[in-house]
Enzyme design. Structure first.
Site, PDB file in Angstrom:
ATOM      1  CD  GLU A   1      -8.884  -3.599 100.734  1.00  0.00           C
ATOM      2  OE1 GLU A   1      -8.126  -2.974 101.501  1.00  0.00           O
ATOM      3  OE2 GLU A   1      -9.047  -4.823 100.785  1.00  0.00           O
TER       4      GLU A   1
ATOM      5  CG  ASP B   1      -1.446  -0.875 106.000  1.00  0.00           C
ATOM      6  OD1 ASP B   1      -2.129  -0.881 104.973  1.00  0.00           O
ATOM      7  OD2 ASP B   1      -0.872  -1.887 106.458  1.00  0.00           O
TER       8      ASP B   1
ATOM      9  CB  SER C   1       3.618 -11.595 107.388  1.00  0.00           C
ATOM     10  OG  SER C   1       2.309 -11.234 107.777  1.00  0.00           O
TER      11      SER C   1
ATOM     12  CB  ILE D   1       6.392  -6.790 102.282  1.00  0.00           C
ATOM     13  CG1 ILE D   1       6.112  -7.250 100.835  1.00  0.00           C
ATOM     14  CG2 ILE D   1       7.206  -7.835 103.043  1.00  0.00           C
ATOM     15  CD1 ILE D   1       7.330  -7.379  99.973  1.00  0.00           C
TER      16      ILE D   1
ATOM     17  CG  ASP E   1     -10.058  -1.263 104.463  1.00  0.00           C
ATOM     18  OD1 ASP E   1     -10.984  -1.457 103.635  1.00  0.00           O
ATOM     19  OD2 ASP E   1      -9.481  -2.176 105.060  1.00  0.00           O
TER      20      ASP E   1
HETATM   21 ZN   LIG Z   1      -3.586  -4.748 104.303  1.00  0.00          ZN
END
Ligand SMILES: [Zn+2]
Length: 332
Positions: free
Chosen positions: A147, A93, A280, A278, A115
């Site tokens: 992204e 991630d 949090s 997902i 990213d």
């Molecule tokens: Zn993120």
């Protein structure tokens, strides 16, 4: 050097193809420890959902990358043991550099995100392209997420004060030039548990803060520019009021927690959005049940009896997301 196929993992290509066809999204659940991993596998086996095990750079620091990838191997074997083979990807991630992505690819990740969204457009293109060329030239094709656009909020090492919506005019050029396999976009989701300030929200009958709706108009325009291309939503936790209440009841303070309503995510999952991140929500569920157990059983000091109920709550949360929000149940 380890290829992900040796670990029993898959890349995201086939998962996304089926998700696009079936009108659902693959869950990307972040994990840092054994209980989270067990809960993810249990929920996805129970619901028959494919899953992306997601590792942030914070998770690498906390748990060690070698341990995490061996846990991903364990996840594959654990799913089999539970009686159902489900497709499992191991994904980095928010990869911040080519070197980090390369390192993960060489140690058995089946998918990485690069990213470059904070960089000027041309630099983002060049960096993403470099990672794609490396990832795609491996013996076993590693998939890459790029992204465009910036999400507000804080998540591990990633933070931004203001969001910047993805510009639909850029997506076609970006995808063509970079060769990315999927694209994370910004249409109003946000990192962390405080996705919006209270003054940006309205209140429902129960006093729960309701954030401004996602920009489905931008999503639709993006879909028109790159039809059939897998789109990713980050920062898509719903920050369930139920968990926040349990946490606050047992001594926690989580002022101004606001998430993305689940009906909006369901709508997004039916579109070209093929992956929904997902993190949090899992943190909140775990914290809620750890606090509850500690408050209700002050004599308890066995970590298994403290983390066990939290793991059960996590499993239920993940199964609910697969069944009722992302629609990925039965997609394995
Ligand atoms: Zn993120």
């Amino acid at each position: 050097m380890t290829s992900y196929t040796e670990l029993g993992l898959v890349n995201t290509r086939e998962m996304f193809r089926k998700a696009m066809e079936g009108g659902y999204a693959i869950p990307a659940y972040n994990f840092n420890n054994m209980e989270q991993m067990q809960a993810i596998v249990q929920a996805c086996v129970e619901t028959g959902s494919p899953v992306i095990l997601q590792v942030s750079s914070g998770a690498r620091k906390y748990a060690n990358q070698n341990i995490l990838r061996n846990m991903a191997r364990g996840a594959v074997e654990y799913a089999r043991e539970l009686g159902r083979e489900i497709p499992i990807a191991l994904h980095l991630d928010h990869g911040s550099s080519f070197e980090l992505c390369k390192d993960c690819i060489e140690s058995g990740f089946s998918s990485v995100m690069i990213d470059g969204s904070h960089l000027p457009y041309d630099e983002n293109v060049a960096l993403t392209k470099k990672v794609c060329e490396f990832a795609h030239s491996q013996k076993d094709y590693v998939t890459v997420e790029g992204e465009l656009g910036v999400l507000a909020g804080v998540e591990d090492d990633v933070s931004a004060e203001h969001s910047q919506y993805t510009q639909p005019e850029e997506v076609e050029d970006f995808v063509k030039k970079t060769g990315a396999d999927s694209l994370a976009i910004s249409i109003g989701t946000s990192h962390g548990r405080t996705k919006f300030k209270p003054e940006q929200c309205t209140k429902d009958a129960n006093g729960v803060l309701i954030p401004p709706p996602l920009r489905f108009d931008i999503l639709e325009e993006i879909e028109r520019k790159i039809p059939g291309f897998p789109i990713v939503l980050h920062g898509a936790s719903s920050v369930a009021a139920e968990y926040v209440r349990i946490i606050e009841k047992h001594g926690g303070h989580l002022k101004d927690s606001v998430g993305i309503p689940e009906d909006q995510l369901r709508r997004a999952a039916k579109s070209a959005v093929c992956k929904i991140n997902i993190d949090s929500d899992g943190r909140l569920a775990m914290t809620a049940y750890i606090r509850k157990t500690l408050a209700e059983k002050p004599e308890e000091f066995d970590p298994r009896n403290i983390l066990g109920p939290a793991r059960e709550a996590l499993k239920e949360l993940y199964a609910h997301k697969c069944r009722n929000v992302l629609g990925s149940a039965g997609g394995a």
